[in-house]
Design a protein around this motif. Structure first.
Motif, PDB file in Angstrom:
ATOM      1  N   HIS A  25      22.193  59.480   1.585  1.00 12.56           N
ATOM      2  CA  HIS A  25      22.952  60.289   2.543  1.00 12.56           C
ATOM      3  C   HIS A  25      24.372  60.584   2.081  1.00 12.56           C
ATOM      4  O   HIS A  25      25.077  61.373   2.727  1.00 12.56           O
ATOM      5  N   TYR A  26      24.800  60.003   0.981  1.00 12.58           N
ATOM      6  CA  TYR A  26      26.146  60.220   0.458  1.00 12.58           C
ATOM      7  C   TYR A  26      26.139  60.983  -0.875  1.00 12.58           C
ATOM      8  O   TYR A  26      27.197  61.404  -1.337  1.00 12.58           O
ATOM      9  N   ASN A  27      24.990  61.136  -1.475  1.00 10.94           N
ATOM     10  CA  ASN A  27      24.845  61.894  -2.722  1.00 10.94           C
ATOM     11  C   ASN A  27      23.552  62.692  -2.615  1.00 10.94           C
ATOM     12  O   ASN A  27      22.459  62.112  -2.651  1.00 10.94           O
ATOM     13  N   TRP A  28      23.673  63.998  -2.502  1.00  8.06           N
ATOM     14  CA  TRP A  28      22.498  64.787  -2.160  1.00  8.06           C
ATOM     15  C   TRP A  28      22.621  66.215  -2.691  1.00  8.06           C
ATOM     16  O   TRP A  28      23.719  66.705  -2.951  1.00  8.06           O
ATOM     17  N   PRO A  42      20.404  73.820  -6.794  1.00 10.19           N
ATOM     18  CA  PRO A  42      21.038  72.802  -5.953  1.00 10.19           C
ATOM     19  C   PRO A  42      22.393  72.352  -6.488  1.00 10.19           C
ATOM     20  O   PRO A  42      22.577  72.218  -7.694  1.00 10.19           O
ATOM     21  N   LEU A  43      23.323  72.146  -5.565  1.00 17.23           N
ATOM     22  CA  LEU A  43      24.666  71.687  -5.881  1.00 17.23           C
ATOM     23  C   LEU A  43      24.746  70.192  -5.580  1.00 17.23           C
ATOM     24  O   LEU A  43      24.297  69.740  -4.520  1.00 17.23           O
ATOM     25  N   ALA A  44      25.307  69.432  -6.474  1.00 12.05           N
ATOM     26  CA  ALA A  44      25.448  67.987  -6.273  1.00 12.05           C
ATOM     27  C   ALA A  44      26.576  67.736  -5.285  1.00 12.05           C
ATOM     28  O   ALA A  44      27.738  68.058  -5.567  1.00 12.05           O
ATOM     29  N   MET A  45      26.244  67.200  -4.127  1.00  9.08           N
ATOM     30  CA  MET A  45      27.212  66.956  -3.077  1.00  9.08           C
ATOM     31  C   MET A  45      27.457  65.461  -2.913  1.00  9.08           C
ATOM     32  O   MET A  45      26.546  64.645  -3.083  1.00  9.08           O
ATOM     33  N   THR A  46      28.685  65.112  -2.580  1.00  6.84           N
ATOM     34  CA  THR A  46      29.021  63.736  -2.245  1.00  6.84           C
ATOM     35  C   THR A  46      29.641  63.724  -0.856  1.00  6.84           C
ATOM     36  O   THR A  46      30.221  64.714  -0.418  1.00  6.84           O
TER      37      THR A  46
END
Length: 219
Positions: A25-28, A42-46
């Protein structure tokens, strides 16, 4: 569906989110697409996924100048169970998580139950932040439906609730989930605690309801 353009290709004007359940839930991974443009990602989100979804939804809703439909999906509290942002929790829940850090994954039965309960509370808070963030004039003319696509798993259901009313797998389809409806079309006067309906309802029933509200063609 793992097609990044699936949502817009099927009638949505915009899709910003994840295609599948997240593994963290913190890296998606995030897909961004607006009508008329190809998918980006897809974009790497934190950062806490549900907080990003909530903030993005508030921004988009407030930018709309006319009638709108927003389908806001929070990944939490679906597994994996992790410690949510502590700022979203009550003092009592924060105290129960003493010694654990934000983003920590659950290990063992007691942590699963503790983290799940915290994530559920965090989502309640995020829904409150979502509604508080919408322009009041817009909100008073908006119908809101809150429901879950899945019920709780047996191994995280706690008293006074009956664990046998849970499901054996996190991927079983929806079972005994609540639905809350709020807005100007709810019958007045509203009794203390709200109206209650004991009839069985399926999420697909909302299609015809929303179509009737908006005047859309159900076909």
């Amino acid at each position: 569906d793992e097609d990044p353009g699936h949502a817009v290709a099927n009638g949505y004007n915009r899709f910003y989110g994840t295609l599948l359940n997240v593994q963290d839930h913190y890296n998606w991974p995030r897909i961004e697409q607006d009508e008329g443009s190809p998918p980006n990602g897809p974009l790497a989100m934190t950062g806490w996924n549900s907080g990003v979804v909530r903030a993005d939804s508030v921004q988009w809703i407030n930018a709309q100048k006319g009638p709108f439909f927003a389908y806001v999906c929070f990944n939490a509290p679906h597994l994996p169970w992790q410690v949510p942002p502590l700022g979203l929790l009550s003092p009592a829940t924060r105290a129960s998580l003493s010694g654990f850090s934000e983003g920590q994954f659950a290990v063992g039965s007691s942590q699963r139950k503790l983290f799940f309960r915290a994530m559920l509370e965090a989502i309640d808070t995020e829904i409150g932040h979502l509604l508080d963030g919408i322009d009041p004039l817009k909100l008073q003319n908006t119908m809101i439906f809150v429901l879950s696509d899945n019920g709780s798993e047996m191994n995280v259901v706690q008293a006074p609730h009956d664990p046998t009313h849970g499901k054996p797998s996190g991927y079983e389809l929806n079972i005994r989930v609540p639905m809350i409806v709020s807005g100007p079309l709810v019958s007045r006067p509203i009794p203390p605690g709200g109206h209650e309906c004991q009839a069985l309802v399926e999420a697909v029933d909302l299609w015809s309801t929303i179509a009737e509200i908006t005047g859309a063609d159900e076909n």
